[in-house]
Design a protein around this motif. Structure first.
Motif, PDB file in Angstrom:
ATOM      1  N   MET A   1      -6.631   6.563  16.249  1.00 48.91           N
ATOM      2  CA  MET A   1      -7.706   5.624  15.935  1.00 48.91           C
ATOM      3  C   MET A   1      -8.292   5.965  14.565  1.00 48.91           C
ATOM      4  O   MET A   1      -8.841   7.043  14.380  1.00 48.91           O
ATOM      5  CB  MET A   1      -8.803   5.696  16.996  1.00 48.91           C
ATOM      6  N   ILE A   2      -8.132   5.057  13.627  1.00 49.53           N
ATOM      7  CA  ILE A   2      -8.691   5.252  12.291  1.00 49.53           C
ATOM      8  C   ILE A   2      -9.392   3.967  11.866  1.00 49.53           C
ATOM      9  O   ILE A   2      -9.086   2.887  12.370  1.00 49.53           O
ATOM     10  CB  ILE A   2      -7.620   5.664  11.257  1.00 49.53           C
ATOM     11  N   ASP A   3     -10.337   4.082  10.939  1.00 48.31           N
ATOM     12  CA  ASP A   3     -11.093   2.930  10.463  1.00 48.31           C
ATOM     13  C   ASP A   3     -10.362   2.142   9.386  1.00 48.31           C
ATOM     14  O   ASP A   3     -10.620   0.970   9.196  1.00 48.31           O
ATOM     15  CB  ASP A   3     -12.449   3.377   9.896  1.00 48.31           C
ATOM     16  N   ASP A   4      -9.461   2.813   8.658  1.00 44.69           N
ATOM     17  CA  ASP A   4      -8.749   2.167   7.556  1.00 44.69           C
ATOM     18  C   ASP A   4      -7.251   2.330   7.776  1.00 44.69           C
ATOM     19  O   ASP A   4      -6.718   3.434   7.724  1.00 44.69           O
ATOM     20  CB  ASP A   4      -9.159   2.787   6.218  1.00 44.69           C
TER      21      ASP A   4
ATOM     22  N   GLY B   1       3.638  -3.856  15.592  1.00 44.24           N
ATOM     23  CA  GLY B   1       3.288  -3.341  16.913  1.00 44.24           C
ATOM     24  C   GLY B   1       2.187  -2.296  16.855  1.00 44.24           C
ATOM     25  O   GLY B   1       1.279  -2.288  17.695  1.00 44.24           O
ATOM     26  N   VAL B   2       2.258  -1.420  15.881  1.00 49.54           N
ATOM     27  CA  VAL B   2       1.244  -0.370  15.720  1.00 49.54           C
ATOM     28  C   VAL B   2      -0.101  -1.007  15.366  1.00 49.54           C
ATOM     29  O   VAL B   2      -1.139  -0.658  15.938  1.00 49.54           O
ATOM     30  CB  VAL B   2       1.668   0.653  14.646  1.00 49.54           C
ATOM     31  N   ILE B   3      -0.084  -1.954  14.441  1.00 47.72           N
ATOM     32  CA  ILE B   3      -1.321  -2.629  14.037  1.00 47.72           C
ATOM     33  C   ILE B   3      -1.948  -3.346  15.225  1.00 47.72           C
ATOM     34  O   ILE B   3      -3.146  -3.214  15.479  1.00 47.72           O
ATOM     35  CB  ILE B   3      -1.051  -3.619  12.879  1.00 47.72           C
ATOM     36  N   LEU B   4      -1.147  -4.084  15.978  1.00 49.60           N
ATOM     37  CA  LEU B   4      -1.677  -4.807  17.138  1.00 49.60           C
ATOM     38  C   LEU B   4      -2.221  -3.849  18.194  1.00 49.60           C
ATOM     39  O   LEU B   4      -3.271  -4.093  18.791  1.00 49.60           O
ATOM     40  CB  LEU B   4      -0.607  -5.724  17.731  1.00 49.60           C
ATOM     41  N   HIS B   5      -1.511  -2.750  18.422  1.00 46.83           N
ATOM     42  CA  HIS B   5      -1.973  -1.754  19.399  1.00 46.83           C
ATOM     43  C   HIS B   5      -3.328  -1.175  18.976  1.00 46.83           C
ATOM     44  O   HIS B   5      -4.251  -1.080  19.785  1.00 46.83           O
ATOM     45  CB  HIS B   5      -0.938  -0.633  19.546  1.00 46.83           C
ATOM     46  N   LEU B   6      -3.451  -0.797  17.713  1.00 47.25           N
ATOM     47  CA  LEU B   6      -4.699  -0.199  17.229  1.00 47.25           C
ATOM     48  C   LEU B   6      -5.846  -1.206  17.192  1.00 47.25           C
ATOM     49  O   LEU B   6      -6.986  -0.862  17.513  1.00 47.25           O
ATOM     50  CB  LEU B   6      -4.487   0.431  15.859  1.00 47.25           C
ATOM     51  N   LEU B   7      -5.551  -2.452  16.819  1.00 50.38           N
ATOM     52  CA  LEU B   7      -6.593  -3.480  16.848  1.00 50.38           C
ATOM     53  C   LEU B   7      -7.091  -3.699  18.275  1.00 50.38           C
ATOM     54  O   LEU B   7      -8.290  -3.844  18.515  1.00 50.38           O
ATOM     55  CB  LEU B   7      -6.085  -4.797  16.254  1.00 50.38           C
ATOM     56  N   GLN B   8      -6.169  -3.699  19.248  1.00 50.82           N
ATOM     57  CA  GLN B   8      -6.563  -3.857  20.648  1.00 50.82           C
ATOM     58  C   GLN B   8      -7.409  -2.678  21.113  1.00 50.82           C
ATOM     59  O   GLN B   8      -8.426  -2.860  21.785  1.00 50.82           O
ATOM     60  CB  GLN B   8      -5.326  -3.990  21.543  1.00 50.82           C
ATOM     61  N   ALA B   9      -7.006  -1.462  20.738  1.00 54.41           N
ATOM     62  CA  ALA B   9      -7.765  -0.267  21.123  1.00 54.41           C
ATOM     63  C   ALA B   9      -9.169  -0.301  20.522  1.00 54.41           C
ATOM     64  O   ALA B   9     -10.154   0.035  21.191  1.00 54.41           O
ATOM     65  CB  ALA B   9      -7.024   0.995  20.690  1.00 54.41           C
ATOM     66  N   ARG B  10      -9.280  -0.715  19.259  1.00 57.32           N
ATOM     67  CA  ARG B  10     -10.588  -0.814  18.615  1.00 57.32           C
ATOM     68  C   ARG B  10     -11.424  -1.916  19.269  1.00 57.32           C
ATOM     69  O   ARG B  10     -12.608  -1.742  19.529  1.00 57.32           O
ATOM     70  CB  ARG B  10     -10.430  -1.068  17.110  1.00 57.32           C
ATOM     71  N   TYR B  11     -10.803  -3.044  19.564  1.00 56.81           N
ATOM     72  CA  TYR B  11     -11.476  -4.165  20.216  1.00 56.81           C
ATOM     73  C   TYR B  11     -12.033  -3.738  21.578  1.00 56.81           C
ATOM     74  O   TYR B  11     -13.160  -4.078  21.934  1.00 56.81           O
ATOM     75  CB  TYR B  11     -10.481  -5.316  20.373  1.00 56.81           C
TER      76      TYR B  11
END
Length: 106
Positions: A20-23, A33-43
Motif C-alpha cells: 500500500m503506497i500513496d504514489d 492488475g496491480v493498479i486495480l488491486h491497490l485501488l480496491q485496497a485503498r478504496y
C-alpha cells in the motif's frame, strides 16, 4: 459473478507491487492488475485519492466520508505535502508552490 481470463492475459507480479503506497510511481511494476488491486485496497479503507506522479486518481466512494471538513482544509494549507495523504486539496498547494517557484502562470 465469475470471470474467466485467458492464460495469455495473466502477467506475473512481485509481492513488492502489492504494498500500500500513496504514489503509484513508486511501484516496481506498473501493471493493470496491480493498479486495480491497490485501488480496491485503498478504496476499502476509504482512501479514495491516489497519486501517480503529478496526477491524482479519484474513486467515487458512493458514501459520505469525513475528508472535506475545515480541519482537512487547514491541514492541507499548513502542513508539508510530503506529510499528507493524496487529496484533491493538495492540487491548489502544488499550483501555488509552482507559481512562486517559477514566477509565471501555468
Amino acid at each position: 459473478q465469475e470471470m474467466y481470463v485467458a492464460e495469455v492475459e495473466v502477467k506475473p507480479y512481485s509481492r513488492e507491487s502489492l504494498q500500500m503506497i500513496d504514489d503509484f510511481v513508486g511501484l516496481p511494476e506498473l501493471q493493470e492488475g496491480v493498479i486495480l488491486h491497490l485501488l480496491q485496497a485503498r478504496y476499502d479503507k476509504d482512501n479514495i485519492y491516489t497519486n501517480i506522479g503529478p496526477m491524482i486518481i479519484s474513486v467515487n466512494p458512493f458514501k459520505k466520508i469525513p475528508i472535506f471538513t475545515d480541519e482537512w482544509i487547514n491541514k492541507y494549507k499548513t502542513e508539508p505535502l510530503e506529510n499528507l495523504a493524496p487529496h484533491i486539496f493538495s492540487i491548489p498547494k502544488i499550483v501555488k508552490q509552482d507559481l512562486l517557484k517559477t514566477s509565471r502562470s501555468q
